[in-house]
Scaffold this active site. Structure first.
Site, mmCIF file in Angstrom:
data_model
loop_
_atom_site.group_PDB
_atom_site.id
_atom_site.type_symbol
_atom_site.label_atom_id
_atom_site.label_comp_id
_atom_site.label_asym_id
_atom_site.label_seq_id
_atom_site.Cartn_x
_atom_site.Cartn_y
_atom_site.Cartn_z
ATOM 1 N N SER A 159 0.848 -1.198 0.000
ATOM 2 C CA SER A 159 0.000 0.000 0.000
ATOM 3 C C SER A 159 0.878 1.240 0.000
ATOM 4 O O SER A 159 2.030 1.211 0.455
ATOM 5 C CB SER A 159 -0.892 0.007 1.249
ATOM 6 O OG SER A 159 -1.491 1.267 1.458
ATOM 7 N N TYR A 185 -0.787 -0.058 10.533
ATOM 8 C CA TYR A 185 -1.163 -0.494 9.189
ATOM 9 C C TYR A 185 -0.028 -0.238 8.202
ATOM 10 O O TYR A 185 0.320 -1.108 7.389
ATOM 11 C CB TYR A 185 -2.433 0.230 8.742
ATOM 12 C CG TYR A 185 -2.889 -0.163 7.344
ATOM 13 C CD1 TYR A 185 -3.474 -1.405 7.113
ATOM 14 C CD2 TYR A 185 -2.722 0.711 6.265
ATOM 15 C CE1 TYR A 185 -3.891 -1.778 5.835
ATOM 16 C CE2 TYR A 185 -3.137 0.350 4.986
ATOM 17 C CZ TYR A 185 -3.712 -0.894 4.784
ATOM 18 O OH TYR A 185 -4.108 -1.262 3.522
#
Length: 327
Positions: A159, A185
């Site tokens: 990501s 994350y």
């Protein structure tokens, strides 16, 4: 760092769809696994691979939901898989190995973001455990099937959130620092990229090449735990029927799945691997302080960090020696 981390100028781009990235290739006779292949960009990834003739095995926590979503697709099998449960991972892999099939494409697509429980039953950070460790264990257990292909590709979804910083290997479970869900994350997605770097180094002599993918900004089920205020920070709001309304720059699921498909099938990547890709191309390296929402930061492709993370992951999972996988 890897010198292979340079754009190829593939002629594709942010608007390319997964179907376009496939470029008409016939995948009959190929076997693919897509974790979480029944929702969001995973569903589109499964659809495109299936339509191209591949046998697609979808790993899903909710078998009934997955079967309902995939019921109209040909050549698709569903097997239970919970990436937060080591026993489930081992059973899934055992089922695959029992079939004695070669595995040509493994797309580590599933993941969690901002989960309600921040640590799993083992005390591991949930983002790190699910997004990285689960796929690390799965790939290790499927090693024999990947080798059997002779020309397999492993694609792991990272990501742009890796830009938040390098992974802190000394405090993976946030026992020494305050928990920050965004950092948690982001570090798990840095781990996904580093995994591809080290996996490629260890796998290429066996015909296994590995790639990390940034799918881009897409509104999928991963956003379900975000508040309206958090969504607003990204320019996203909910409409009258609770549907998401996003600004320009967000991708559709069809566009979000494109780079996974491109990495799985593109002949431009023959003989290459261990790279971070986006928009159907190898991403450019950008400075650590770059504010761009594209490009890869050096810490996500650092070979030393990748090897260290691999060793830590083996230790955490108590994975024994796998021929050709461990040094």
């Amino acid at each position: 760092m890897t010198s292979a981390q340079k754009p190829l100028h593939s002629a594709f781009g942010p608007q390319t769809t997964a179907q376009e990235a496939l470029a008409g290739r016939d995948l009959r006779g190929k076997v693919a696994i897509v974790t979480g292949g029944h929702g969001g960009i995973g569903l589109e990834t499964t659809r495109v691979l299936s339509n191209a003739g591949a046998t697609v095995i979808v790993g899903a926590r909710d078998i009934n939901k997955a079967q309902d979503k995939l019921s109209t697709m040909k050549n698709v099998e569903v097997i239970h898989l919970d990436l937060a449960d080591p026993k489930s991972i081992d059973q899934f892999a055992a089922d695959i190995l029992k079939s004695n099939r070669a595995l040509d494409i493994l797309i580590n697509n599933a993941g969690v973001a901002n989960p309600p429980v921040i640590k799993d039953a083992r005390g591991f950070d949930t983002h790190f455990a699910t997004n990285h460790l689960g796929h690390f264990q799965l790939t290790a257990r499927l090693w024999e099937a990947l080798i059997k292909s002779g020309n397999s590709r492993v694609i792991t979804l990272s990501s742009i959130s890796h830009m938040l910083g390098p992974i802190d290997l000394s405090d993976l479970n946030f026992t020494k620092r305050p928990y920050d869900k965004d950092i948690s994350y982001g570090e798990s997605k840095t781990a996904c990229s580093l995994f591809a770097v080290e996996l490629d180094k260890r796998g290429k002599e066996h015909g296994i090449r590995a790639f990390a993918v940034n799918p881009g900004a897409i509104l999928t089920g991963l956003t379900r735990h975000l508040t309206d205020e958090e969504l607003a920070a990204w320019g996203v709001r909910r409409g009258e029927n609770s549907e998401f309304i996003s600004p320009e720059g967000f991708k559709s699921a069809e566009q979000g799945a494109a780079t996974s498909i491109w990495c799985a099938v593109s002949p431009l990547l023959e003989g290459k691997g261990g790279v971070y890709c986006e928009n159907c191309d190898i991403a450019a390296i950008v400075p650590a302080d770059s504010k761009l929402m594209t490009g890869v930061r050096e810490w996500a492709i650092d070979q030393t960090a990748a090897e260290m993370l691999w060793t830590v992951s083996e230790d955490l999972l108590h994975i024994g020696s796998i021929p050709g996988l461990s040094k």
